[in-house]
Write a protein that holds these residues in place. Structure first.
Motif, short mmCIF file in Angstrom:
data_model
loop_
_atom_site.label_atom_id
_atom_site.label_comp_id
_atom_site.label_asym_id
_atom_site.label_seq_id
_atom_site.Cartn_x
_atom_site.Cartn_y
_atom_site.Cartn_z
N GLY A 115 0.78 -1.23 0.00
CA GLY A 115 0.00 0.00 0.00
C GLY A 115 0.81 1.28 0.00
O GLY A 115 0.28 2.36 -0.27
N LYS A 116 2.11 1.16 0.28
CA LYS A 116 2.98 2.35 0.33
C LYS A 116 4.08 2.29 -0.73
O LYS A 116 5.02 3.08 -0.69
CB LYS A 116 3.60 2.48 1.73
CG LYS A 116 2.59 2.84 2.80
CD LYS A 116 3.20 2.84 4.19
CE LYS A 116 4.20 3.96 4.41
NZ LYS A 116 4.65 4.01 5.82
N GLY B 203 8.89 6.67 -5.31
CA GLY B 203 8.82 7.96 -5.98
C GLY B 203 7.95 7.98 -7.22
O GLY B 203 8.13 8.82 -8.10
N ILE B 204 6.98 7.05 -7.31
CA ILE B 204 6.08 6.98 -8.48
C ILE B 204 4.65 6.83 -7.97
O ILE B 204 4.22 5.73 -7.60
CB ILE B 204 6.42 5.80 -9.41
CG1 ILE B 204 7.88 5.86 -9.86
CG2 ILE B 204 5.50 5.79 -10.62
CD1 ILE B 204 8.34 4.64 -10.64
N ASP B 205 3.91 7.90 -7.93
CA ASP B 205 2.53 7.85 -7.45
C ASP B 205 1.69 6.93 -8.33
O ASP B 205 1.81 6.93 -9.56
CB ASP B 205 1.92 9.25 -7.45
CG ASP B 205 2.51 10.14 -6.36
OD1 ASP B 205 3.03 9.59 -5.38
OD2 ASP B 205 2.45 11.37 -6.52
N GLY B 206 0.84 6.12 -7.72
CA GLY B 206 -0.07 5.26 -8.47
C GLY B 206 0.60 4.11 -9.17
O GLY B 206 0.06 3.57 -10.15
N TYR B 207 1.77 3.69 -8.70
CA TYR B 207 2.51 2.62 -9.37
C TYR B 207 1.70 1.32 -9.42
O TYR B 207 1.11 0.90 -8.42
CB TYR B 207 3.84 2.39 -8.64
CG TYR B 207 4.68 1.29 -9.26
CD1 TYR B 207 5.35 1.51 -10.45
CD2 TYR B 207 4.79 0.03 -8.66
CE1 TYR B 207 6.11 0.51 -11.04
CE2 TYR B 207 5.55 -0.97 -9.23
CZ TYR B 207 6.20 -0.72 -10.43
OH TYR B 207 6.95 -1.71 -11.01
N ASP B 208 1.68 0.68 -10.57
CA ASP B 208 0.99 -0.60 -10.78
C ASP B 208 1.87 -1.73 -10.23
O ASP B 208 2.97 -1.97 -10.74
CB ASP B 208 0.72 -0.80 -12.27
CG ASP B 208 -0.02 -2.10 -12.58
OD1 ASP B 208 -0.19 -2.93 -11.66
OD2 ASP B 208 -0.42 -2.29 -13.74
N MET B 209 1.39 -2.43 -9.23
CA MET B 209 2.18 -3.43 -8.53
C MET B 209 2.22 -4.79 -9.22
O MET B 209 2.84 -5.73 -8.70
CB MET B 209 1.61 -3.61 -7.12
CG MET B 209 1.84 -2.45 -6.19
SD MET B 209 3.57 -2.38 -5.65
CE MET B 209 3.66 -3.86 -4.63
N SER B 210 1.58 -4.95 -10.35
CA SER B 210 1.43 -6.27 -10.97
C SER B 210 2.77 -7.00 -11.12
O SER B 210 2.90 -8.19 -10.76
CB SER B 210 0.76 -6.16 -12.34
OG SER B 210 -0.52 -5.58 -12.22
N ASN B 211 3.77 -6.34 -11.68
CA ASN B 211 5.06 -6.98 -11.90
C ASN B 211 5.73 -7.36 -10.58
O ASN B 211 6.36 -8.42 -10.48
CB ASN B 211 5.99 -6.07 -12.71
CG ASN B 211 5.91 -6.34 -14.19
OD1 ASN B 211 6.43 -7.33 -14.68
ND2 ASN B 211 5.22 -5.46 -14.91
N ILE B 212 5.60 -6.50 -9.58
CA ILE B 212 6.21 -6.79 -8.28
C ILE B 212 5.59 -8.05 -7.69
O ILE B 212 6.30 -8.96 -7.23
CB ILE B 212 6.03 -5.60 -7.32
CG1 ILE B 212 6.59 -4.30 -7.94
CG2 ILE B 212 6.70 -5.90 -5.98
CD1 ILE B 212 8.05 -4.33 -8.25
N ASP C 138 3.85 -1.49 8.58
CA ASP C 138 4.41 -1.88 7.29
C ASP C 138 5.13 -3.22 7.39
O ASP C 138 5.06 -4.05 6.47
CB ASP C 138 5.37 -0.81 6.77
CG ASP C 138 4.70 0.53 6.59
OD1 ASP C 138 3.53 0.54 6.16
OD2 ASP C 138 5.32 1.57 6.88
N PHE C 139 5.81 -3.46 8.50
CA PHE C 139 6.51 -4.74 8.67
C PHE C 139 5.51 -5.88 8.82
O PHE C 139 5.74 -6.99 8.35
CB PHE C 139 7.45 -4.66 9.86
CG PHE C 139 8.50 -3.59 9.72
CD1 PHE C 139 9.45 -3.66 8.72
CD2 PHE C 139 8.51 -2.49 10.55
CE1 PHE C 139 10.40 -2.67 8.56
CE2 PHE C 139 9.45 -1.48 10.41
CZ PHE C 139 10.39 -1.57 9.40
N GLU C 140 4.39 -5.59 9.45
CA GLU C 140 3.32 -6.58 9.55
C GLU C 140 2.82 -6.95 8.15
O GLU C 140 2.66 -8.13 7.81
CB GLU C 140 2.17 -6.01 10.38
CG GLU C 140 1.10 -7.01 10.76
CD GLU C 140 1.47 -7.85 11.98
OE1 GLU C 140 1.02 -9.00 12.02
OE2 GLU C 140 2.20 -7.35 12.86
N ALA C 141 2.58 -5.94 7.32
CA ALA C 141 2.06 -6.18 5.97
C ALA C 141 3.08 -6.91 5.09
O ALA C 141 2.73 -7.81 4.33
CB ALA C 141 1.67 -4.84 5.32
#
Length: 231
Positions: free
Chosen positions: A128-129, A135-144, A173-176
């Motif tokens: 979520g962060k 440094g890229i707002d709205g980054y698409d997480m699909s590849n990650i 964040d560490f929980e997630a």
């Protein structure tokens, strides 16, 4: 290929190997805490090292070095990477790849073809962060997500790692992250170090005590998790 650095020997970068490290310029992320800004936002073409020069060095070090670490920047952006690694492998070296995981298909191709022996993937933050952290707002997480899933499948030995920065990482964040990478073979929390070559100066590390608390959270999901660089 845009090679901007060659560390001729390292005992730390490739687990269990005496290796050298090849630094490639260029990255599609803009992490403010990046410690290699000169490879990302301040690339100097005059510092390029010809690939032939690196291969010649490796030819001379056969029998002395065991492996080659390819890092950046983001190495998977380099079109010539496959052919370079193939020449390195033909000399008998093992290859470790550092990546941000943003090109899942290329990562799969390299590992499934046996060109890469070990992968270290940076996990920048909780999903979520991610955009804020890179440094890229709205980054698409699909590849990650695909890269993480591929490595968790066990195709190639791997590690995940997170550089922990006070301004970006909090307890939740560490929980997630722990839930996301549950059961990973290896995961490291790395203390942030100001290299003097940052994209955004003024960032801070946590104390070892706080890092140990973060590790406790992560270990609920990843028993093999460790701290790195905190001695």
């Amino acid at each position: 290929m845009n090679i901007q650095g060659l560390q001729k020997v390292t005992l730390l970068d490739f687990p269990g190997r005496v290796a050298c490290t090849v630094f490639l310029a260029g990255c599609n992320f803009r992490c403010p805490f990046c410690h290699n800004a000169s490879l990302v936002t301040h690339v100097d073409p005059s510092r390029n090292i010809p690939g032939e020069e690196v291969l010649s060095f490796l030819e001379k070090r056969r029998g002395v070095l065991d492996g080659v670490c390819v890092t950046g920047g983001e190495p998977l952006l380099a079109p010539e990477l496959d052919s370079f690694i193939r020449e390195v492998k033909d000399m008998g070296y093992e290859v470790k790849l550092d990546t941000n995981g943003s090109n899942a298909e290329r990562l799969k191709t390299l590992t499934e073809s046996g060109l890469v022996d070990y992968v270290a993937m940076d996990i920048k933050n909780a999903p979520g962060k991610y955009g804020m952290t890179i440094g890229i707002d709205g980054y698409d997480m699909s590849n990650i997500f695909q890269s993480v899933e591929h490595l968790l499948s066990g195709t190639v030995p791997y590690e995940f790692r997170t550089t922990v920065v006070r301004e970006f990482h909090k307890r939740e964040d560490f929980e997630a992250i722990g839930q996301w990478l549950k059961g990973a073979d290896q995961y490291y929390l790395q203390g942030f170090v100001d290299s003097g070559d940052l994209i955004r100066p003024g960032l801070r590390a946590y104390t070892k005590e706080i890092m140990e608390q973060a590790l406790e959270i992560v270990r609920k999901y990843i028993p093999a998790a460790e701290l790195r660089g905190m001695d």
